[in-house]
Design a protein around this motif. Structure first.
Motif, PDB file in Angstrom:
ATOM      1  N   MET A 225      10.475  -0.922   1.569  1.00 15.31           N
ATOM      2  CA  MET A 225      10.310   0.008   2.672  1.00 15.31           C
ATOM      3  C   MET A 225       9.918   1.423   2.231  1.00 15.31           C
ATOM      4  N   THR A 226       9.742   1.640   0.927  1.00 13.28           N
ATOM      5  CA  THR A 226       9.224   2.933   0.471  1.00 13.28           C
ATOM      6  C   THR A 226       7.695   2.963   0.534  1.00 13.28           C
TER       7      THR A 226
ATOM      8  N   ARG B 111       0.837  -1.194   0.000  1.00 17.60           N
ATOM      9  CA  ARG B 111       0.000   0.000   0.000  1.00 17.60           C
ATOM     10  C   ARG B 111       0.870   1.241   0.000  1.00 17.60           C
ATOM     11  N   GLU B 112       0.526   2.194  -0.867  1.00 11.72           N
ATOM     12  CA  GLU B 112       1.270   3.440  -0.968  1.00 11.72           C
ATOM     13  C   GLU B 112       0.776   4.451   0.067  1.00 11.72           C
ATOM     14  N   ALA B 113       1.512   5.531   0.213  1.00 10.93           N
ATOM     15  CA  ALA B 113       1.163   6.551   1.204  1.00 10.93           C
ATOM     16  C   ALA B 113      -0.209   7.159   0.926  1.00 10.93           C
ATOM     17  N   ASN B 114      -0.615   7.194  -0.341  1.00 11.52           N
ATOM     18  CA  ASN B 114      -1.931   7.772  -0.690  1.00 11.52           C
ATOM     19  C   ASN B 114      -3.067   6.779  -0.530  1.00 11.52           C
ATOM     20  N   GLY B 115      -2.754   5.577  -0.036  1.00 10.53           N
ATOM     21  CA  GLY B 115      -3.785   4.572   0.205  1.00 10.53           C
ATOM     22  C   GLY B 115      -3.991   3.595  -0.924  1.00 10.53           C
TER      23      GLY B 115
ATOM     24  N   LYS C  25       2.570  -3.240   9.002  1.00  4.53           N
ATOM     25  CA  LYS C  25       2.912  -1.821   8.909  1.00  4.53           C
ATOM     26  C   LYS C  25       4.418  -1.705   8.697  1.00  4.53           C
ATOM     27  N   LEU C  26       4.811  -1.255   7.515  1.00  2.00           N
ATOM     28  CA  LEU C  26       6.223  -1.287   7.145  1.00  2.00           C
ATOM     29  C   LEU C  26       7.090  -0.322   7.948  1.00  2.00           C
TER      30      LEU C  26
END
Length: 300
Positions: A193-194, A153-157, A210-211
């Motif tokens: 980890m990005t 999952r990316e930071a924008n969801g 949760k990375l």
């Protein structure tokens, strides 16, 4: 970060077949992958409309999250859960019996719940459906052998499918972080980890790691190993550059390098190591000019 009891018989890992499939391609063969216990808004709204007004908010919250919630409307909630099951054709739910997060992987024993009498809801605070709530919902439970979608999952969801893995006959599966990292880098998406979350199972029904928390835990484990003399300070600084201990590890790595160079310079003095070999081994060293004199060279 999800945790659980350690899974015995590590030799079973050899039986796990990871199918590195780009995207979310289906795996031919047996079971269809089960799903999570959350209900879609449309079905939730339909069944909640038949609940007394005093209980609607509580029942809607439970069904929307797929999670048991303490309150005075348990009877209404169970009635709505039975109606929800009758309205939806999805009758197979993914559940997890054991989870182990290790330094290099996450390992699980997964099952599926089916022929339920009502829609099963997870225990409060749990990320996956467990055997107790599944039994309480009148479900039949068996180990799941089949495909599991692995996503990040990316930071924008937004979720990005990475590969498909397969659990064995005992419902056992181990997902290696390095495999996910390599596939993401091959696509030009940066390392694992990005991203913010690793999901095992469609929509993360098996586990959601949760990375950032995993990164912190990996750094803690790595630092402990170094304190026990089993790790590399230089590698720690390279793998965890943002960690608070990274600066200290760089100093320790430099000190270790200087100690090795001092030992090699002493070996040159004793005639146990050639000056040429020292200069090839150590591109930079405070001992380099002294060794170059023995080798008949001069520093630039």
């Amino acid at each position: 970060m999800p945790r659980g009891k350690r899974i015995g018989a590590p030799a079973r890992r050899a039986a796990v077949s990871l199918l590195l499939v780009a995207g979310c391609a289906s795996v031919g063969g047996t079971s269809r992958e089960p799903g999570r216990s959350e209900l879609d808004p449309q079905t939730t709204a339909a069944v909640v409309a038949r609940v007394p007004e005093s209980c609607r908010a509580e029942v809607a919250a439970a069904l929307t999250t797929g999670e048991e919630m303490a309150g005075s409307c348990a009877v209404m909630r169970d009635r709505a859960a039975r109606e929800a099951l009758a309205r939806r054709r999805l009758r197979v739910f993914g559940m997890v019996e054991r989870t182990t997060v290790r330094l290099a992987s996450v390992a699980l024993v997964v099952s599926q719940a089916y022929l339920c009498r009502r829609w099963p809801l997870r225990n409060a605070g749990e990320s996956a459906l467990e055997i107790g709530p599944a039994r309480a919902a009148g479900c039949t439970v068996r180990r799941y052998r089949g495909p599991l979608t692995i996503s990040v999952r990316e930071a924008n969801g937004a979720a990005l499918p990475v590969m498909t893995a397969r659990s064995d006959d005992d419902g056992y599966i181990e997902v290696m972080f390095a495999d996910i990292d390599s596939l993401l880098r091959a696509r030009g998406r940066g390392g694992l980890m990005t991203f913010t979350e690793l999901q095992v199972g469609r929509d993360g029904w098996a586990v959601r790691v949760k990375l950032p928390e995993l990164q912190a835990q990996l750094a803690e484990w790595h630092a402990t190993w170094i304190e026990q003399g089993r790790g590399s300070p230089g590698l720690f600084a390279a793998l965890h550059p943002q960690d608070g201990a990274a600066g200290q590890m760089r100093v320790r790595a430099l000190e270790a390098t200087i100690q090795r160079q001092a030992a090699d310079a002493a070996a040159v003095d004793r005639g146990e190591l050639s000056a040429r070999r020292f200069l090839e081994r150590h591109v930079w060293s405070p001992y380099r000019s002294l060794v170059e004199q023995k080798d008949g060279r001069s520093s630039p």
